[in-house]
Design a protein around this motif. Structure first.
Motif: not given
Length: 285
Positions: A7-19
């Motif tokens: 599962v490849v999860i992309l994130t960019h300046n969104q730590p709250r949404e990632l959590a």
């Protein structure tokens, strides 16, 4: 243990949404790996993202954080994730969306059972106004080119994957136009939605709208170019493929506001390929 699903999860300046996303995954099967690709977030957000992954790892024993030293864009970040993936199957996930708590065991079971190279993932679309829709791919009985362009709505055997073109607008459109021709048929992950897509969420990890300027009027030259291209072919074919390119005219109007983006040439490559494909399928001479 050998990994079956990455599962490849992309994130960019969104730590709250990632959590939030990681917190929704209470258990991770041992045959599943979770790769978080951070597309060059700033220092403050990196610290929070690392903490979210650390907490997730403490609970589940899963989670690998990969930070890109230079911004790669959605296509580049996904390509990086594929290279890092050890599983036989890959599922792309946007860091501002959600995976249902029971989705990973269901997807894992489905990929073990299937003889197909692509599995569709039913999803729920949540809009900012509170409305929502839910897909049912199995009941719909769609053709591979009718299932939509979103990368996260498909789990694909790694050996079937075509790479994303990097630093282009609307990379999912470009990618699926090429990817769908490796997919003559597909399966569906049973049991209902596995994914929740938050439509028009501010600061989307994959959004390029903030870097673009879209003028009010259509570009006459671009529209004429598209009309001329389609007019050269049988009207039946034009009708058959028109739905797939409903946003192509809009893309041709886009004025790029940053030199790092370019219009993907594959739109016209794909048009030509699809016309030839439909001619074979419909036996049009």
């Amino acid at each position: 243990m050998r990994k079956v699903l990455s599962v490849v999860i992309l994130t960019h300046n969104q730590p709250r949404e990632l959590a939030r996303l990681l917190g929704n995954l209470r258990t991770v099967p041992k045959e599943v790996e979770i790769i978080i690709v951070d597309d060059h977030s700033n220092d403050e957000n990196v610290a929070d993202a690392v903490e979210a992954v650390h907490q997730f790892h403490n609970v589940t024993g899963a989670g690998r954080y990969e930070y890109l030293e230079h911004w790669a864009g959605c296509g580049g970040a996904r390509n990086y994730g594929v290279k890092a993936a050890q599983g036989d199957w890959v599922w792309f996930v946007d860091g501002d969306d959600l995976i249902e708590p029971d989705a990973l065991p269901r997807v894992l079971d489905a990929v073990r059972r299937t003889g197909f190279g692509t599995l569709l993932v039913d999803y729920e679309i949540r809009r900012q106004d509170g409305t929502f829709d839910v897909t049912d791919f199995e009941a719909a009985g769609l053709k591979p080119w009718e299932v939509g362009i979103m990368a996260w709505s498909k789990v694909i055997r790694k050996s079937y994957l075509v790479p994303f073109r990097e630093r282009i607008m609307y990379e999912d459109n470009d990618w699926w136009m090429r990817q769908c021709f490796t997919c003559r048929a597909y399966g569906v992950v049973p049991g209902g939605p596995c994914y929740t897509y938050h439509q028009l969420a501010a600061g989307s990890a994959t959004s390029v709208i903030e870097r673009l300027k879209i003028p009010d009027g259509a570009d006459p030259a671009s529209v004429r170019m598209l009309d001329s291209f389609l007019a050269e072919n049988d009207p039946k074919l034009t009708e058959a493929i028109a739905w797939l390119f409903e946003d192509l005219a809009a893309l041709l109007k886009v004025r790029v506001d940053a030199a790092r983006y370019r219009m993907p040439e594959s739109y016209f490559d794909a048009l030509d390929y699809m016309i030839k494909y439909f001619k074979r399928m419909l036996r049009v001479r």
